[in-house]
Each structure stands twice: as C-alpha cells, then as structure tokens.
Design an enzyme around this catalytic site. Sequence first.
Site, PDB file in Angstrom:
ATOM      1  N   HIS A 120       0.812  -1.217   0.000  1.00 48.94           N
ATOM      2  CA  HIS A 120       0.000   0.000   0.000  1.00 48.94           C
ATOM      3  C   HIS A 120       0.850   1.274   0.000  1.00 48.94           C
ATOM      4  O   HIS A 120       0.512   2.242  -0.661  1.00 48.94           O
ATOM      5  CB  HIS A 120      -0.949   0.003   1.196  1.00 48.94           C
TER       6      HIS A 120
ATOM      7  N   HIS B  57      28.027  -4.479  -9.958  1.00 49.70           N
ATOM      8  CA  HIS B  57      28.864  -5.257  -9.043  1.00 49.70           C
ATOM      9  C   HIS B  57      28.158  -6.471  -8.444  1.00 49.70           C
ATOM     10  O   HIS B  57      28.815  -7.454  -8.102  1.00 49.70           O
ATOM     11  CB  HIS B  57      29.374  -4.378  -7.903  1.00 49.70           C
TER      12      HIS B  57
ATOM     13  N   ARG C 100      35.982  -9.953 -11.338  1.00 45.47           N
ATOM     14  CA  ARG C 100      36.095 -10.184  -9.891  1.00 45.47           C
ATOM     15  C   ARG C 100      34.744 -10.139  -9.194  1.00 45.47           C
ATOM     16  O   ARG C 100      34.543 -10.792  -8.176  1.00 45.47           O
ATOM     17  CB  ARG C 100      37.069  -9.191  -9.259  1.00 45.47           C
TER      18      ARG C 100
END
Length: 146
Positions: A12, A101, A135
């Site tokens: 809501h 990331h 990475r």
Amino acid sequence: MSKPTLAIASDHAGYSTKEELKKYLAELGYNVWDFGTHSDDSVDYPDFAHPVANAVEKGAADFGVLVCGSGNGVAITANKHQGIRAAICWNEDLARLARRHNNANIIAIPARYIDLSVAVNLVNIFLYEEFDGGRHATRVDKIPTA
C-alpha cells in the site's frame, strides 16, 4: 531487440509509485506484469513480493521492481528466493552498483523516502546497467542459491 519483461509489485505504501512506474515503463515498450497491490488499502508486502521473485526466479520475467515504504520488507522477502539478488536503491550510485557489481535482478524502491522522479531515474539506471563480471562474478558466485 525486444525490451526485457518486468515483474512489478508494491504494498500500500508503494502503490502510487508503482502505478506511475508501471505506466512509464509500458510507455517505453517494456512488457510489465503487475502483481499488485491494486489500491492503497493496507496489505502485507510478502503477498506481493513473492510473486515478483517467483517470476524472476523461474525466468518468466527478466527483472523485478518492488516498491514499499522503506524497500526493506520487499527486499528481505524477495531475497529468500533462489537466485534472487534484490537491492534497495535510493540513489544513483546504489542502482548502478547493484547491477554492475552485484548482478541484482530486482530493484527495491523506498517510496516513503524518495520522490517519483528519483524512482523513475533509479529504475532506468538499474535496467540500463550491465553486470561487470570479472572479480564481481567471483563474489556473486559465492552467494548460495539454495
């Protein structure tokens, strides 16, 4: 190339923001599935976050957009699903980094703390950015999916 399919829902507190985001995204050509709520009457956010997370988890939707007062409840709920990485975003850097990331697949918007123009901008950034991999993929791969 077709636009991604988006699953969207709110409680809501996020209803009006969700409705405006839904219209905006549809105008941009996204296929938007609205899992509710359909009014600003008080509801329980898990009832609406779970269907969005299920749609993304199963691959029926490419990304999810969840909106509640703080963003916390819907993000916590969505993150209980396998393969879901829901990120609460209230500024541009968080939206960008959530995708680049963390490879987030659901954005959680805190409707009580940002205005509609910011929400629209954050969703645009979230949908535009791509995962950097490298990475970051190594790190994301260490998040359990079960």
